[in-house]
Design a protein around this motif. Structure first.
Motif, mmCIF file in Angstrom:
data_model
loop_
_atom_site.group_PDB
_atom_site.id
_atom_site.type_symbol
_atom_site.label_atom_id
_atom_site.label_comp_id
_atom_site.label_asym_id
_atom_site.label_seq_id
_atom_site.Cartn_x
_atom_site.Cartn_y
_atom_site.Cartn_z
ATOM 1 N N GLU A 1 3.248 -43.369 11.747
ATOM 2 C CA GLU A 1 4.207 -44.478 12.099
ATOM 3 C C GLU A 1 3.916 -45.557 11.142
ATOM 4 O O GLU A 1 2.898 -45.907 10.497
ATOM 5 C CB GLU A 1 3.899 -45.003 13.566
ATOM 6 N N LEU A 2 4.984 -46.337 10.629
ATOM 7 C CA LEU A 2 4.900 -47.568 9.601
ATOM 8 C C LEU A 2 6.063 -48.467 10.259
ATOM 9 O O LEU A 2 7.060 -48.091 10.623
ATOM 10 C CB LEU A 2 5.127 -46.956 8.256
ATOM 11 N N ASN A 3 5.858 -49.612 9.725
ATOM 12 C CA ASN A 3 6.755 -50.583 9.746
ATOM 13 C C ASN A 3 6.567 -51.331 8.103
ATOM 14 O O ASN A 3 5.830 -52.038 7.775
ATOM 15 C CB ASN A 3 6.119 -51.737 10.706
ATOM 16 N N LEU A 4 7.932 -51.218 7.561
ATOM 17 C CA LEU A 4 8.056 -51.856 6.339
ATOM 18 C C LEU A 4 7.827 -53.301 6.225
ATOM 19 O O LEU A 4 7.557 -53.967 5.276
ATOM 20 C CB LEU A 4 9.303 -51.449 5.753
ATOM 21 N N ASP A 5 8.040 -54.114 7.441
ATOM 22 C CA ASP A 5 8.232 -55.536 7.381
ATOM 23 C C ASP A 5 6.915 -56.033 8.195
ATOM 24 O O ASP A 5 6.796 -56.924 8.792
ATOM 25 C CB ASP A 5 9.436 -56.096 8.267
ATOM 26 N N GLY A 6 5.778 -55.343 7.974
ATOM 27 C CA GLY A 6 4.328 -55.737 8.583
ATOM 28 C C GLY A 6 3.735 -56.639 7.967
ATOM 29 O O GLY A 6 4.303 -57.283 6.848
ATOM 30 N N THR A 7 2.340 -56.676 8.170
ATOM 31 C CA THR A 7 1.421 -57.400 7.463
ATOM 32 C C THR A 7 0.185 -56.807 6.574
ATOM 33 O O THR A 7 -0.462 -57.499 6.398
ATOM 34 C CB THR A 7 0.835 -58.507 8.425
ATOM 35 N N GLY A 8 0.195 -55.390 6.881
ATOM 36 C CA GLY A 8 -0.674 -54.566 6.002
ATOM 37 C C GLY A 8 -1.486 -54.239 6.974
ATOM 38 O O GLY A 8 -2.627 -53.598 6.528
ATOM 39 N N ARG A 9 -1.483 -54.282 8.345
ATOM 40 C CA ARG A 9 -2.423 -53.625 9.360
ATOM 41 C C ARG A 9 -2.405 -52.140 9.130
ATOM 42 O O ARG A 9 -1.282 -51.534 9.053
ATOM 43 C CB ARG A 9 -2.116 -54.283 10.804
ATOM 44 N N SER A 10 -3.644 -51.268 9.596
ATOM 45 C CA SER A 10 -3.670 -49.986 9.302
ATOM 46 C C SER A 10 -4.616 -49.667 10.419
ATOM 47 O O SER A 10 -5.474 -50.040 10.795
ATOM 48 C CB SER A 10 -3.868 -49.643 7.918
ATOM 49 N N SER A 11 -4.344 -48.306 10.558
ATOM 50 C CA SER A 11 -5.267 -47.314 11.379
ATOM 51 C C SER A 11 -5.251 -46.017 10.979
ATOM 52 O O SER A 11 -4.139 -45.288 11.355
ATOM 53 C CB SER A 11 -4.988 -47.380 13.121
ATOM 54 N N ILE A 12 -5.962 -45.360 10.026
ATOM 55 C CA ILE A 12 -5.835 -44.460 9.370
ATOM 56 C C ILE A 12 -7.072 -43.395 9.692
ATOM 57 O O ILE A 12 -8.109 -43.829 9.588
ATOM 58 C CB ILE A 12 -5.901 -44.543 7.864
#
Length: 204
Positions: free
Chosen positions: A24-35
């Motif tokens: 899942e991704l959000n191009l207008d996010g803040t750079g949060r990730s769970s990888i």
């Protein structure tokens, strides 16, 4: 009063005999990730990509890493490219182009991104033998180019990546990923001065 742009988000899954990927991704996010890809160095690179491109990114993947990391890394990169393409939509209002020069200690990499709709990758400058090095003991250097190929071709991006200097394989790879992330951040950004789709063809 102008309408608030719709969120540029996407989710994708892929399941083969070699791997299973949920993203899942959000191009207008803040750079949060769970990888969690089951490939530790690739987790590190995708976390850096999310942080420096200001893309919120969640990835859950597993695969036949007992054989090689190649299949899992390739399939995640394919899915990431597809999700980027989905989230970009018709590309109205984007800046389209991005260019970044990023150092990491002795390593220096440049990336240029055009959200062109025409998949193409130029990738050069990695030192001799880099492609054979096992970064972290499990991530073959040749996979760096392969990741950029899969993302570019599935997202519809024109990407140029150049390594201008470097000695440590980890530093070289990370500089490349961060440069790509920063260039993509510029290219995907919504520009209030852009009216419609930034192409004389009227489509990207």
């Amino acid at each position: 009063m102008s309408a608030t742009p719709a969120p540029r988000t996407a989710s994708r899954t892929r399941s083969t005999s070699e791997s299973t990927v949920e993203l899942e991704l959000n191009l207008d996010g803040t750079g949060r990730s769970s990888i969690d890809t089951s490939v530790p160095f690739f987790d590190h690179m995708l976390t850096a990509f999310a942080k420096h491109s200001l893309t919120d990114l969640t990835v859950r993947a597993s695969g036949d890493t007992d054989i090689d990391a190649h299949h899992t890394v390739e399939d995640i990169s394919i899915v990431l490219g597809q999700a980027i393409r989905d989230a970009l939509g018709d590309k109205a209002g984007i800046s389209r182009y991005g260019d970044a020069l990023v150092p990491l200690d002795e390593a220096l990499a440049q990336a240029v991104v055009d959200i062109s709709g025409r998949p193409f990758l130029v990738h050069e400058g990695e030192p001799a033998g880099f492609e054979m090095h096992l970064i972290g003991g499990h991530f073959t250097g040749s996979l760096v180019r392969h990741v950029f190929e899969a993302i570019s071709f599935n997202a519809g991006l024109t990407v140029h990546v150049r390594v201008l200097g470097g000695r440590d394989p980890h530093h070289i790879a990370e500089a490349e990923f961060k440069a790509f992330a920063r260039a993509f951040r510029q290219a995907k950004a919504l520009d209030p001065l852009v009216d419609g789709i930034p192409s004389t063809k009227g489509a990207l």
